[in-house]
Design a protein around this motif. Structure first.
Motif, PDB file in Angstrom:
ATOM      1  N   ALA A 246      31.549  42.506  58.422  1.00  0.00           N
ATOM      2  CA  ALA A 246      31.831  43.274  57.122  1.00  0.00           C
ATOM      3  C   ALA A 246      31.317  42.627  55.891  1.00  0.00           C
ATOM      4  N   MET A 247      31.246  43.403  54.778  1.00  0.00           N
ATOM      5  CA  MET A 247      30.861  42.773  53.473  1.00  0.00           C
ATOM      6  C   MET A 247      31.891  43.417  52.334  1.00  0.00           C
ATOM      7  N   CYS A 248      32.202  42.857  51.261  1.00  0.00           N
ATOM      8  CA  CYS A 248      32.929  43.113  50.126  1.00  0.00           C
ATOM      9  C   CYS A 248      32.163  42.925  48.700  1.00  0.00           C
ATOM     10  N   VAL A 249      31.930  44.109  48.299  1.00  0.00           N
ATOM     11  CA  VAL A 249      31.229  44.113  47.040  1.00  0.00           C
ATOM     12  C   VAL A 249      32.324  43.873  45.928  1.00  0.00           C
ATOM     13  N   ASP A 250      31.916  42.886  45.082  1.00  0.00           N
ATOM     14  CA  ASP A 250      32.621  42.452  43.902  1.00  0.00           C
ATOM     15  C   ASP A 250      31.906  42.982  42.643  1.00  0.00           C
ATOM     16  N   HIS A 251      32.539  43.758  42.036  1.00  0.00           N
ATOM     17  CA  HIS A 251      31.800  44.219  40.673  1.00  0.00           C
ATOM     18  C   HIS A 251      31.937  43.403  39.321  1.00  0.00           C
ATOM     19  N   TYR A 252      32.411  41.982  39.578  1.00  0.00           N
ATOM     20  CA  TYR A 252      32.512  41.206  38.640  1.00  0.00           C
ATOM     21  C   TYR A 252      31.763  39.981  39.160  1.00  0.00           C
ATOM     22  N   LEU A 253      30.889  39.457  38.331  1.00  0.00           N
ATOM     23  CA  LEU A 253      29.874  38.409  38.442  1.00  0.00           C
ATOM     24  C   LEU A 253      30.940  36.884  38.588  1.00  0.00           C
ATOM     25  N   TYR A 254      32.049  37.198  37.564  1.00  0.00           N
ATOM     26  CA  TYR A 254      32.769  35.746  37.607  1.00  0.00           C
ATOM     27  C   TYR A 254      34.072  36.302  38.132  1.00  0.00           C
ATOM     28  N   GLN A 255      34.985  34.917  38.407  1.00  0.00           N
ATOM     29  CA  GLN A 255      35.996  34.747  38.860  1.00  0.00           C
ATOM     30  C   GLN A 255      37.285  35.801  38.034  1.00  0.00           C
ATOM     31  N   HIS A 256      37.915  36.515  38.947  1.00  0.00           N
ATOM     32  CA  HIS A 256      38.758  37.462  38.393  1.00  0.00           C
ATOM     33  C   HIS A 256      39.776  37.581  39.399  1.00  0.00           C
ATOM     34  N   ILE A 257      41.157  37.331  39.157  1.00  0.00           N
ATOM     35  CA  ILE A 257      42.345  37.132  39.774  1.00  0.00           C
ATOM     36  C   ILE A 257      42.600  38.124  40.740  1.00  0.00           C
ATOM     37  N   CYS A 258      42.463  39.529  40.281  1.00  0.00           N
ATOM     38  CA  CYS A 258      42.731  40.706  41.129  1.00  0.00           C
ATOM     39  C   CYS A 258      41.628  40.687  42.427  1.00  0.00           C
ATOM     40  N   HIS A 259      40.514  40.547  41.926  1.00  0.00           N
ATOM     41  CA  HIS A 259      39.550  40.624  42.667  1.00  0.00           C
ATOM     42  C   HIS A 259      39.245  39.712  43.920  1.00  0.00           C
ATOM     43  N   SER A 260      39.369  38.499  43.453  1.00  0.00           N
ATOM     44  CA  SER A 260      39.781  37.319  44.284  1.00  0.00           C
ATOM     45  C   SER A 260      40.927  37.531  45.112  1.00  0.00           C
ATOM     46  N   ASP A 261      41.868  38.032  44.891  1.00  0.00           N
ATOM     47  CA  ASP A 261      43.051  38.279  45.753  1.00  0.00           C
ATOM     48  C   ASP A 261      42.695  39.316  46.802  1.00  0.00           C
ATOM     49  N   ARG A 262      42.098  40.266  46.411  1.00  0.00           N
ATOM     50  CA  ARG A 262      41.801  41.439  47.179  1.00  0.00           C
ATOM     51  C   ARG A 262      40.686  41.053  48.282  1.00  0.00           C
ATOM     52  N   TRP A 263      39.503  40.149  47.769  1.00  0.00           N
ATOM     53  CA  TRP A 263      38.756  39.733  48.650  1.00  0.00           C
ATOM     54  C   TRP A 263      39.406  38.659  49.813  1.00  0.00           C
ATOM     55  N   HIS A 264      40.083  37.864  49.368  1.00  0.00           N
ATOM     56  CA  HIS A 264      40.901  36.751  50.218  1.00  0.00           C
ATOM     57  C   HIS A 264      41.937  37.474  51.164  1.00  0.00           C
ATOM     58  N   GLY A 265      42.707  38.652  50.609  1.00  0.00           N
ATOM     59  CA  GLY A 265      43.248  39.324  51.778  1.00  0.00           C
ATOM     60  C   GLY A 265      42.391  39.996  52.780  1.00  0.00           C
ATOM     61  N   PHE A 266      41.563  40.683  52.176  1.00  0.00           N
ATOM     62  CA  PHE A 266      40.429  41.253  53.104  1.00  0.00           C
ATOM     63  C   PHE A 266      39.864  40.341  54.121  1.00  0.00           C
ATOM     64  N   LYS A 267      39.435  39.082  53.533  1.00  0.00           N
ATOM     65  CA  LYS A 267      38.937  38.181  54.607  1.00  0.00           C
ATOM     66  C   LYS A 267      39.864  37.639  55.518  1.00  0.00           C
ATOM     67  N   SER A 268      41.117  37.455  55.149  1.00  0.00           N
ATOM     68  CA  SER A 268      42.305  37.169  55.928  1.00  0.00           C
ATOM     69  C   SER A 268      42.209  38.025  57.143  1.00  0.00           C
ATOM     70  N   ALA A 269      42.416  39.410  56.987  1.00  0.00           N
ATOM     71  CA  ALA A 269      42.331  40.376  57.999  1.00  0.00           C
ATOM     72  C   ALA A 269      41.306  40.383  59.021  1.00  0.00           C
ATOM     73  N   PHE A 270      39.808  40.107  58.676  1.00  0.00           N
ATOM     74  CA  PHE A 270      38.906  39.778  59.484  1.00  0.00           C
ATOM     75  C   PHE A 270      38.784  38.438  60.268  1.00  0.00           C
ATOM     76  N   ASP A 271      39.262  37.385  59.326  1.00  0.00           N
ATOM     77  CA  ASP A 271      39.456  36.157  60.035  1.00  0.00           C
ATOM     78  C   ASP A 271      40.444  36.359  61.471  1.00  0.00           C
ATOM     79  N   LYS A 272      41.567  36.871  61.205  1.00  0.00           N
ATOM     80  CA  LYS A 272      42.463  37.088  62.455  1.00  0.00           C
ATOM     81  C   LYS A 272      41.987  37.725  63.305  1.00  0.00           C
ATOM     82  N   ALA A 273      41.102  38.789  63.013  1.00  0.00           N
ATOM     83  CA  ALA A 273      40.184  39.473  64.054  1.00  0.00           C
ATOM     84  C   ALA A 273      39.157  39.055  64.673  1.00  0.00           C
ATOM     85  N   GLY A 274      38.637  37.687  63.958  1.00  0.00           N
ATOM     86  CA  GLY A 274      37.382  37.016  64.625  1.00  0.00           C
ATOM     87  C   GLY A 274      36.033  37.680  64.439  1.00  0.00           C
ATOM     88  N   VAL A 275      36.041  38.371  63.079  1.00  0.00           N
ATOM     89  CA  VAL A 275      34.899  39.322  62.725  1.00  0.00           C
ATOM     90  C   VAL A 275      34.604  38.543  61.182  1.00  0.00           C
TER      91      VAL A 275
END
Length: 297
Positions: A135-164
Motif C-alpha cells: 500500500a501507499m499513502c499520498v500526503d499532500h503536505y510536504l511538511y509535517q502536519h499533525i492530522c496527516h501524520s496521525d492518519r498515516w501512522h494509524g494507516f500504517k499500524s493497520a497494515f503492520d498488524k496485517a504484515g503488509v
C-alpha cells in the motif's frame, strides 16, 4: 444594549481545498444562529509560522474567544498560550495538541476528527475489501502536519498488524500537475502497490489524474479522506472505494456554539468532541451527496 461577542477562527488552509469552505460555512451558520461576529483568518498556504502570527494578531484585537487549529505544536504554542494568558478562551479544532493533559496547550477542549483511529479505519477497510500486496499513502503536505501524520501512522499500524508493507509519498498540494506526476512515477516504480490512501481532495485528485498518466494496464484500489463532490463522483464511478468523513461543518459550527455557551453561560466540556471518523461508500452516498449540495458536507 450589550456588545455583540466577537470570535476569531484561525486555521491552516491550503488554497483550493474545498474541505475548508465547508468548515467556514459551519462557522458562519453558527455565527448567524447565535448572533455573534466571527472573523476567519487563514494564511493561504500551509505555514504554521504565518498562522502563529495571525493568532497573535487576533490576540491583540482582544476578542471574546479564539478558535484555532494546531497543525504544528512548536509553531503555534507560544501564540496560543499568550492568548490564554491574556484571559482569552481558546477552543482547538480539526488539528490538536496530542500531548497529555497538563503538557498540552491549555485550550478548553478539542472538536474534530480522531485522526489516528481514522487512519486505522481506512487501513482495515482496504485490508478487508482488497487483500493488498502493498500500500501507499499520498500526503499532500510536504511538511509535517499533525492530522496527516496521525492518519498515516494509524494507516500504517493497520497494515503492520496485517504484515503488509505500506509507504508514504509526500506531494506538493496546490500544484496538481506535479502531484499527479509524482504519484504516477511512484506507481510505475512500485508495481506491487495495489492499495492507495489519500488524505483529502488534493491527494485524491492527484491519484485520479495519475491513472491517465500510468495507463490502463496498471490498477489499484483507492480510499480517501473528506467528503466533496470529487470523492462522491469517484465512488459512484468505481474509481474510489470509499472516503473517511470528519464532518468539518460540525467542527466549525460546534466551535462557535460552544464558545458562545462558554461566554454567555459559563459552560465547558469535560472531554473532547470527536466528529469523525465515519465511512462514506456506496451504502450511504446519497445522504452524503445531499449534504454536499447543501454545503454542509
Amino acid at each position: 444594549m450589550s456588545k455583540k461577542l466577537k470570535f476569531y477562527a484561525v486555521t491552516h488552509d491550503i488554497l483550493g481545498d474545498v474541505f475548508w469552505e465547508v468548515f467556514r460555512r459551519g462557522l458562519l451558520d453558527a455565527a448567524a444562529r447565535f448572533d455573534v461576529d466571527v472573523e476567519h483568518l487563514r494564511p493561504g498556504k500551509f505555514s504554521p509560522e504565518i498562522q502563529a502570527g495571525l493568532i497573535d494578531g487576533a490576540r491583540h484585537a482582544r476578542p471574546d474567544g479564539i478558535i484555532s487549529t494546531v497543525p504544528d505544536v512548536a509553531a503555534v504554542e507560544g501564540a496560543l498560550k499568550a492568548a490564554i494568558a491574556d484571559g482569552i478562551p481558546v477552543i482547538c479544532v480539526n488539528a490538536k495538541d496530542s500531548r497529555p493533559e497538563g503538557e498540552r496547550i491549555p485550550y478548553l477542549f478539542y472538536i474534530g476528527g480522531d485522526d489516528f483511529n481514522a487512519g486505522e479505519l481506512a487501513g482495515r477497510y482496504l485490508l478487508e475489501h482488497v487483500k493488498p500486496r502493498a500500500a501507499m499513502c499520498v500526503d499532500h503536505y510536504l511538511y509535517q502536519h499533525i492530522c496527516h501524520s496521525d492518519r498515516w501512522h494509524g494507516f500504517k499500524s493497520a497494515f503492520d498488524k496485517a504484515g503488509v508493507p505500506a509507504e508514504r509519498l509526500r506531494v506538493p498540494g496546490g500544484q496538481p500537475e506535479e502531484c499527479a506526476e509524482a504519484v504516477a512515477k511512484y506507481m510505475e516504480s512500485n508495481p506491487n502497490v495495489d492499495a492507495v490512501l489519500t488524505l483529502g481532495p488534493p491527494g485524491a485528485q492527484a491519484v485520479l489524474d495519475a491513472e491517465a498518466i500510468v495507463g490502463a494496464g496498471r490498477t489499484w484500489k483507492h480510499l480517501t479522506f473528506d467528503v466533496a463532490q470529487l470523492q462522491l463522483d469517484g465512488i459512484r464511478s468505481g474509481r474510489i472505494m470509499a472516503t473517511i468523513d470528519s464532518q468539518q461543518y460540525l467542527q466549525g459550527f460546534l466551535a462557535v456554539q460552544h464558545m458562545w455557551m462558554h461566554k454567555t453561560q459559563g459552560f465547558t466540556l469535560a472531554a473532547d468532541i470527536y466528529t469523525g471518523p465515519a465511512i462514506v461508500d456506496l451504502s450511504n452516498i446519497d445522504e452524503a451527496e445531499q449534504g454536499v449540495k447543501a454545503g454542509t458536507r
